[in-house]
Scaffold this motif. Structure first.
Motif, PDB file in Angstrom:
ATOM      1  N   ASP A 179       0.814  -1.219   0.000  1.00 43.72           N
ATOM      2  CA  ASP A 179       0.000   0.000   0.000  1.00 43.72           C
ATOM      3  C   ASP A 179       0.844   1.263   0.000  1.00 43.72           C
ATOM      4  N   ALA A 180       2.122   1.123   0.316  1.00 47.35           N
ATOM      5  CA  ALA A 180       2.993   2.305   0.296  1.00 47.35           C
ATOM      6  C   ALA A 180       3.212   2.814  -1.124  1.00 47.35           C
ATOM      7  N   ILE A 181       3.039   1.938  -2.110  1.00 44.65           N
ATOM      8  CA  ILE A 181       3.190   2.340  -3.502  1.00 44.65           C
ATOM      9  C   ILE A 181       1.868   2.951  -3.972  1.00 44.65           C
ATOM     10  N   GLU A 182       1.978   4.053  -4.691  1.00 41.20           N
ATOM     11  CA  GLU A 182       0.776   4.724  -5.183  1.00 41.20           C
ATOM     12  C   GLU A 182       0.100   3.865  -6.256  1.00 41.20           C
ATOM     13  N   ARG A 183      -0.974   3.168  -5.901  1.00 43.27           N
ATOM     14  CA  ARG A 183      -1.579   2.205  -6.811  1.00 43.27           C
ATOM     15  C   ARG A 183      -2.210   2.867  -8.050  1.00 43.27           C
ATOM     16  N   ARG A 184      -2.545   4.134  -7.959  1.00 39.36           N
ATOM     17  CA  ARG A 184      -3.195   4.754  -9.109  1.00 39.36           C
ATOM     18  C   ARG A 184      -2.275   4.812 -10.328  1.00 39.36           C
ATOM     19  N   HIS A 185      -0.959   4.678 -10.091  1.00 37.24           N
ATOM     20  CA  HIS A 185      -0.017   4.734 -11.205  1.00 37.24           C
ATOM     21  C   HIS A 185       0.213   3.352 -11.812  1.00 37.24           C
ATOM     22  N   PHE A 186      -0.502   2.338 -11.362  1.00 38.83           N
ATOM     23  CA  PHE A 186      -0.277   0.985 -11.831  1.00 38.83           C
ATOM     24  C   PHE A 186      -1.495   0.455 -12.605  1.00 38.83           C
ATOM     25  N   GLU A 187      -2.297   1.362 -13.122  1.00 37.66           N
ATOM     26  CA  GLU A 187      -3.503   0.941 -13.813  1.00 37.66           C
ATOM     27  C   GLU A 187      -3.206   0.390 -15.207  1.00 37.66           C
ATOM     28  N   GLN A 188      -2.106   0.807 -15.825  1.00 34.69           N
ATOM     29  CA  GLN A 188      -1.864   0.416 -17.208  1.00 34.69           C
ATOM     30  C   GLN A 188      -0.646  -0.501 -17.347  1.00 34.69           C
ATOM     31  N   ASN A 189       0.552   0.057 -17.277  1.00 36.91           N
ATOM     32  CA  ASN A 189       1.718  -0.708 -17.704  1.00 36.91           C
ATOM     33  C   ASN A 189       2.662  -1.136 -16.597  1.00 36.91           C
ATOM     34  N   ALA A 190       2.422  -0.750 -15.360  1.00 30.84           N
ATOM     35  CA  ALA A 190       3.304  -1.150 -14.265  1.00 30.84           C
ATOM     36  C   ALA A 190       2.597  -2.191 -13.402  1.00 30.84           C
ATOM     37  N   VAL A 191       3.351  -3.221 -13.003  1.00 29.55           N
ATOM     38  CA  VAL A 191       2.757  -4.298 -12.214  1.00 29.55           C
ATOM     39  C   VAL A 191       3.613  -4.555 -10.984  1.00 29.55           C
ATOM     40  N   ILE A 192       2.969  -4.907  -9.872  1.00 29.75           N
ATOM     41  CA  ILE A 192       3.667  -5.263  -8.641  1.00 29.75           C
ATOM     42  C   ILE A 192       3.755  -6.785  -8.576  1.00 29.75           C
ATOM     43  N   CYS A 193       4.964  -7.297  -8.332  1.00 31.91           N
ATOM     44  CA  CYS A 193       5.156  -8.744  -8.353  1.00 31.91           C
ATOM     45  C   CYS A 193       6.335  -9.133  -7.471  1.00 31.91           C
ATOM     46  N   ASP A 194       6.581 -10.444  -7.351  1.00 32.70           N
ATOM     47  CA  ASP A 194       7.699 -10.887  -6.521  1.00 32.70           C
ATOM     48  C   ASP A 194       8.882 -11.348  -7.352  1.00 32.70           C
ATOM     49  N   ARG A 195       8.734 -11.360  -8.690  1.00 32.80           N
ATOM     50  CA  ARG A 195       9.850 -11.648  -9.595  1.00 32.80           C
ATOM     51  C   ARG A 195       9.569 -10.991 -10.933  1.00 32.80           C
ATOM     52  N   VAL A 196      10.606 -10.813 -11.737  1.00 28.94           N
ATOM     53  CA  VAL A 196      10.453 -10.101 -13.007  1.00 28.94           C
ATOM     54  C   VAL A 196       9.805 -11.015 -14.051  1.00 28.94           C
ATOM     55  N   PRO A 197       8.653 -10.636 -14.598  1.00 25.09           N
ATOM     56  CA  PRO A 197       8.029 -11.441 -15.664  1.00 25.09           C
ATOM     57  C   PRO A 197       8.891 -11.428 -16.931  1.00 25.09           C
ATOM     58  N   ARG A 198       8.751 -12.462 -17.743  1.00 28.91           N
ATOM     59  CA  ARG A 198       9.555 -12.562 -18.962  1.00 28.91           C
ATOM     60  C   ARG A 198       9.260 -11.449 -19.955  1.00 28.91           C
ATOM     61  N   ASP A 199       8.021 -10.942 -19.939  1.00 28.37           N
ATOM     62  CA  ASP A 199       7.663  -9.927 -20.920  1.00 28.37           C
ATOM     63  C   ASP A 199       7.869  -8.496 -20.415  1.00 28.37           C
TER      64      ASP A 199
END
Length: 348
Positions: A179-199
């Motif tokens: 929740d410390a990350i501003e979620r409104r900036h993750f609506e399109q192209n940024a994703v929160i994850c525990d490892r880097v996706p291949r794409d």
């Protein structure tokens, strides 16, 4: 943010006074415009550019109530880089526009321009591309959350990916508050994850662990949540402390740039090895009294020998526990006349 307002005309002086009321700023004016009994108001002395260079490093923000050209010419020779420059905002003498001029993100000039605008009724003028697009770039995230940017050179490429709409992975330390990350900036192209996706086209790591370069543009942001609790035999040598710390970090797979503070008993204020480590890491030392350590020492294994000598049966663990707000113990190490406890600060 400690700010200074610089004005050179009578109209500008009036605006400067309004800003002092709202922002608590120091004011610098030509001596003839300073009225008797004006606290926090100082004269502009000597050559104007030399004067500006003199106060430039003393404040986190400078507000020029002048023409933009005057501000640009006066600060040009003092600029050192994004990481070091204070925020610079220019406000015209009719308080119509508050322009974020230098250090919009890291220095906070964008926010300062908004604060100046709110105080004066001006329109904030912010020209950074990410703000215009409504995207929070990693340097803004770092400034908001107090994170240390480890590899500043990767910032531009990651920010470009965000602006283009490429997929950017935000890889968070286990337990880091999402929740410390501003979620409104993750609506399109940024994703929160525990490892880097291949794409993913780029990645932002928020962690105090060591990071293996992913082969794509990336930025490492350090919460600096690691706390070192140190006990030391009198006169124990700095190289031995450095060796012990290096071995501990290797074993725990932690980065030295994740260290945010050191803690020990106040009897060790003059212990040069601890103070040298503080200077080397550029982190503060928290000193605790024996009485304060005694309040929490029973949480940890105690040494009767140490207790007889200084009055408390453990130093490294209790001091790290206190300095980390009762955080998690990651490891405990001995060697070279030192004891070393590494805790992770508990997020409030």
């Amino acid at each position: 943010m400690k700010t200074a307002v610089i004005a050179v005309t009578e109209r500008g002086a009036g605006i400067a006074l309004r800003l002092r009321e709202s922002l608590g700023s120091d004011i610098y004016l030509p001596e003839k415009l300073i009225k008797a009994g004006s606290p926090g108001t100082y004269p502009i002395e000597g050559d104007f550019i030399e004067f500006v260079h003199g106060i430039f490093p003393k404040y986190r923000g400078l507000i020029f109530v002048t023409a933009t050209g005057i501000a640009v010419r006066s600060i040009a020779g003092a600029l050192k880089g994004k990481r070091l420059d204070p925020a610079v905002v220019v406000l015209d003498e009719r308080a119509r526009f508050a322009i974020s001029l230098v250090s919009g993100h890291l220095g906070g000039a964008n926010d300062l321009a908004k604060a100046v605008a709110k105080a004066t009724g001006a329109v904030p003028v912010i020209t950074t591309a990410s703000d215009l697009a409504g995207i929070e770039t990693p340097d803004v995230t770092a400034a908001k959350l107090g994170l240390y940017i480890e590899n500043f050179e990767g910032l531009k490429r990651v920010s470009s990916c965000l602006l283009r709409g490429d997929k950017v992975a935000y890889v968070l330390e286990s337990g880091y508050p999402v929740d410390a990350i501003e979620r409104r900036h993750f609506e399109q192209n940024a994703v929160i994850c525990d490892r880097v996706p291949r794409d993913a086209a780029a990645a932002v790591f928020i962690t105090d662990k060591r990071v293996n370069p992913p082969g794509i543009p990336h930025v490492i942001l350090r919460p600096r949540s690691l706390v070192l609790g140190i006990g030391a035999r009198k006169g124990a040598k700095y190289p031995e402390l450095l060796r012990l710390l290096s071995e501990a970090l290797d074993q725990l797979n932690l980065s030295v740039t994740g260290i945010g503070r050191i803690a020990t008993v106040d009897l060790k204020r003059e212990e040069e090895s601890i103070n040298e480590l503080s200077r080397s890491l550029k982190v503060p030392v928290e000193f605790y009294t024996v009485k304060r350590l005694q309040e929490v020492e029973n949480r940890f294994p105690l040494s009767e020998f140490v207790k007889q000598r200084i009055g408390v049966g453990s130093v490294a663990r209790p001091s790290a526990f206190l300095a980390s707000n009762g955080g998690e113990e990651l490891g405990y190490f001995r060697g070279g006349g030192f004891t070393l406890a590494i805790f992770r600060r508990r997020m409030k």
